[in-house]
Design an enzyme around this catalytic site. Structure first.
Site, PDB file in Angstrom:
ATOM      1  N   ARG A  15      14.456  62.978  32.283  1.00  0.00           N
ATOM      2  CA  ARG A  15      15.408  62.201  31.500  1.00  0.00           C
ATOM      3  C   ARG A  15      16.709  62.968  31.331  1.00  0.00           C
ATOM      4  O   ARG A  15      16.701  64.185  31.166  1.00  0.00           O
ATOM      5  CB  ARG A  15      14.815  61.879  30.126  1.00  0.00           C
ATOM      6  CG  ARG A  15      15.117  60.489  29.625  1.00  0.00           C
ATOM      7  CD  ARG A  15      14.425  60.222  28.313  1.00  0.00           C
ATOM      8  NE  ARG A  15      13.008  59.897  28.456  1.00  0.00           N
ATOM      9  CZ  ARG A  15      12.283  59.357  27.493  1.00  0.00           C
ATOM     10  NH1 ARG A  15      12.844  59.077  26.333  1.00  0.00           N
ATOM     11  NH2 ARG A  15      11.013  59.094  27.685  1.00  0.00           N
ATOM     12  N   HIS A 102      13.608  54.591  25.143  1.00  0.00           N
ATOM     13  CA  HIS A 102      14.360  54.243  23.940  1.00  0.00           C
ATOM     14  C   HIS A 102      15.677  55.000  23.820  1.00  0.00           C
ATOM     15  O   HIS A 102      16.396  54.839  22.831  1.00  0.00           O
ATOM     16  CB  HIS A 102      13.516  54.517  22.696  1.00  0.00           C
ATOM     17  CG  HIS A 102      13.092  55.954  22.578  1.00  0.00           C
ATOM     18  ND1 HIS A 102      11.911  56.426  23.114  1.00  0.00           N
ATOM     19  CD2 HIS A 102      13.704  57.020  22.006  1.00  0.00           C
ATOM     20  CE1 HIS A 102      11.818  57.716  22.862  1.00  0.00           C
ATOM     21  NE2 HIS A 102      12.884  58.106  22.197  1.00  0.00           N
ATOM     22  N   LYS A 111       9.663  57.937  35.046  1.00  0.00           N
ATOM     23  CA  LYS A 111       8.281  58.178  34.645  1.00  0.00           C
ATOM     24  C   LYS A 111       7.419  58.077  35.891  1.00  0.00           C
ATOM     25  O   LYS A 111       7.604  57.166  36.711  1.00  0.00           O
ATOM     26  CB  LYS A 111       7.815  57.144  33.613  1.00  0.00           C
ATOM     27  CG  LYS A 111       8.508  57.230  32.266  1.00  0.00           C
ATOM     28  CD  LYS A 111       7.965  56.160  31.313  1.00  0.00           C
ATOM     29  CE  LYS A 111       8.681  56.192  29.972  1.00  0.00           C
ATOM     30  NZ  LYS A 111       8.180  55.132  29.055  1.00  0.00           N
ATOM     31  N   ASP A 240      12.311  49.779  27.237  1.00  0.00           N
ATOM     32  CA  ASP A 240      11.494  49.478  28.426  1.00  0.00           C
ATOM     33  C   ASP A 240      10.215  48.721  28.083  1.00  0.00           C
ATOM     34  O   ASP A 240       9.428  48.397  28.968  1.00  0.00           O
ATOM     35  CB  ASP A 240      11.171  50.746  29.214  1.00  0.00           C
ATOM     36  CG  ASP A 240      10.239  51.704  28.481  1.00  0.00           C
ATOM     37  OD1 ASP A 240      10.265  51.720  27.241  1.00  0.00           O
ATOM     38  OD2 ASP A 240       9.500  52.440  29.149  1.00  0.00           O
TER      39      ASP A 240
END
Length: 451
Positions: A15, A102, A111, A240
Site C-alpha cells: 500500500r 479504506h 492484496k 473495497d
C-alpha cells in the site's frame, strides 16, 4: 526503487500513495515478483476497486504476471469479497486485487491470495514476494495469456442469495460511499426482499461523499437517515467492501465485536460450533459464545490469520473488532456483503429490534487504542520484553499477537503497530476501578521501556 519496495510492503498487503510510491513501474515489478513466487502457467485472478489509478496499475501488474508465464483472469471492478469468491469459482491458483481498502482516494495497493483465497501476509509468504521484488530475480519464459470474465458478480449473487431467507419486510439504509459495493449491494438486498435506502451508490474513485472508511464521522449522515426514515438498521461499507459497520435503529454504531456476538446468536442457535475472534475483542465475546454453547477461539488480528484459523478449526464464524466478519458459508472469507444480508435475515426472524439486541449484550468499561511513539527498529523488541516481564510478574499472558495480560476482572493488550513507529495499548475491565488499575500498570511498564 529498493527504498520504495521496502516502504510499500506492509504486514498484510502492499500500500502507498499513487504516483509517489505506487506507480506503474512498481506494479509491474510486483506482478513479476508474485508470478515468480507462484510459478509458471499458474492461473491468477486479477480485479480492482473503483480508484482512478486502478486501471493503469492493473494493466502494469498484469504485464508483470504475464512475463513470468502466468495466465491472468481479468474480472474487472468489483468488491473484494467477490474477488475472493472468484478465486475458488474459477479454480485459480491465486489472485491479486488492486485496492487500498479504506485508505484515502490518492492511495492504492495490492492484496495477494493463494489457492482457495488463502491470504498472503507477513510470515505467510508475503515476505518472500518482497524478497523477490528486492532482488529482481524474476522468472521468465513463454508469455502467459489473459482471459476476461465479467460474470463473477452474477455468479456470486446467485450463490449468496441461495443461502439467505428474509422472512419479513425490512427497511435498510446502505451507504456504499461511492466504493466498490455501489449498485451491486443495493441490488442484492432488493433481490433478497429488503427495502433499500441507497446512499452514495454511484461508483466514483474520488470518494466525493466522504472518506472510504466507515467511522462515526463518515457515517453521520447514514445514522441520521436510519432514524429519520425509520429503517430497521443501516450499513456503511469501506472502499473495497470487505468491511462494514452496522447502525442500529436508534442511529448508534454497533462495534465490530458486538456485531460478531449478534451473528453468533444467529448461527449457534441451531448448530453449536467454533467462533473465532481477534485478540482485541471484548471479553463479552468469549462469555457470550460460551453461554450459547459455542467454542470461542482467539486469533491474531488480520484476515490472513482469521481465515486460516477458521478453516483449520472448521469454525462456523469469525470476526474482528474492526468490523470484518468471516463465514464458513463463504469458504471462511471475510465478506461484509454476506454479513449485511445475514443481519437482515437474523432481524427478520426475531421480534426484537437491533437496538434491543445490542442493549441486551453485556458492555464493560474500556478504552480504545492508546498510542506511544517507539522507533520501528525497537517496537517489536519492546513488546517482546514486556511479555517476558509480565510473565515473570506472575500474570497470565497471551502472546499470539503482542502481549495480552489477562486478569479475572479485565485485560490489556499491547501490540506494535504494523504500519507506524508506535506501540498500541487497549484495555477493558468489569468496572472502572479495575480499568484504571490495568491502564496504570500497562502505561507504567511501557514508559519504562521507551523513555
Amino acid at each position: 526503487m529498493t527504498n520504495i519496495i521496502e516502504r510499500v510492503f506492509r504486514a498484510y498487503d502492499v500500500r502507498g500513495v499513487y504516483g509517489e510510491e505506487i506507480t506503474g513501474d512498481v506494479a509491474e515489478v510486483i506482478g513479476k515478483a508474485f508470478g515468480t513466487y507462484l510459478g509458471p502457467e499458474k492461473s491468477i485472478v486479477v480485479g480492482r476497486d473503483v480508484r482512478l489509478s486502478g486501471e493503469l496499475l492493473q494493466n502494469a501488474l498484469t504485464e508483470g504476471l504475464l512475463s513470468t508465464g502466468c495466465n491472468v483472469i481479468d474480472i474487472g471492478i468489483l468488491p473484494t469479497p467477490i474477488f475472493y469468491f472468484s478465486i475458488i469459482h474459477y479454480k485459480a491458483d491465486g489472485g491479486v486485487v488492486v485496492t487500498a481498502s479504506h485508505n484515502p482516494a490518492e492511495w492504492n495497493g495490492f492484496k495477494f491470495c493463494l489457492e482457495r483465497g488463502a491470504m498472503l501476509a507477513e510470515g505467510l509468504g508475503l515476505e518472500k514476494v518482497k524478497a523477490i521484488a528486492l532482488t529482481k530475480r524474476f522468472r521468465s519464459g513463454r508469455r502467459g495469456r489473459v482471459e476476461r470474465r465479467r460474470d463473477a458478480v452474477r455468479v456470486y449473487s446467485d450463490f449468496v442469495l441461495g443461502m439467505i431467507s428474509v422472512e419479513r419486510r425490512l427497511k435498510v439504509a446502505i451507504d456504499t460511499g461511492n466504493g466498490a459495493c455501489s449498485v451491486i449491494v443495493s441490488r442484492l438486498f432488493r433481490k433478497a426482499g429488503v427495502d433499500v435506502i441507497a446512499m452514495n451508490d454511484e461508483p466514483d474513485g474520488r470518494f466525493p461523499a466522504h472518506k472510504p472508511e466507515p467511522t462515526e464521522e463518515t457515517l453521520r449522515d447514514l445514522m441520521k437517515v436510519v432514524v429519520e426514515e425509520g429503517a430497521d438498521f443501516g450499513i456503511g461499507y469501506d472502499g473495497d467492501g470487505d468491511r462494514a459497520i452496522f447502525i442500529d435503529d436508534r442511529g448508534r454504531m454497533v462495534p465490530g465485536d458486538l456485531a460478531l456476538i449478534i451473528m453468533a446468536r444467529h448461527y449457534l442457535k441451531d448448530r453449536p460450533g467454533t467462533v473465532v475472534y481477534d485478540i482485541s475483542c471484548s471479553m463479552a465475546v468469549e462469555e457470550s459464545i460460551r453461554a450459547m454453547g459455542g467454542r470461542p477461539l482467539v486469533s491474531r488480528v488480520g484476515r490472513a490469520y482469521l481465515t486460516d484459523t477458521i478453516r483449520q478449526e472448521n469454525a462456523v464464524l469469525g470476526g474482528e473488532l474492526s468490523g470484518h466478519l468471516y463465514f464458513a458459508d463463504v469458504y471462511g472469507f471475510d465478506d461484509a456483503i454476506y454479513g449485511g444480508l445475514k443481519m437482515a435475515e437474523f432481524l427478520s426472524k426475531t421480534d426484537e429490534s437491533l437496538s434491543q439486541v445490542v442493549d441486551s449484550i453485556p458492555k464493560y468499561p474500556a478504552i480504545p487504542n492508546r498510542r506511544y511513539e517507539c522507533p520501528d527498529e525497537l517496537k517489536f523488541k519492546v513488546v517482546a520484553q514486556l511479555a517476558e516481564e509480565f510473565a515473570r510478574m506472575g500474570y497470565k499472558t497471551i502472546t499470539i499477537d503482542g502481549v495480552k495480560v489477562v486478569d479475572p476482572e479485565g485485560w490489556f493488550l499491547i501490540r506494535a503497530s504494523n504500519t507506524l513507529p508506535q506501540i498500541k495499548m487497549r484495555a477493558e475491565a468489569k468496572n472502572e476501578k479495575k480499568l484504571r488499575e490495568l491502564i496504570e500498570l500497562a502505561e507504567e511498564k511501557i514508559m519504562e521501556k521507551i523513555e
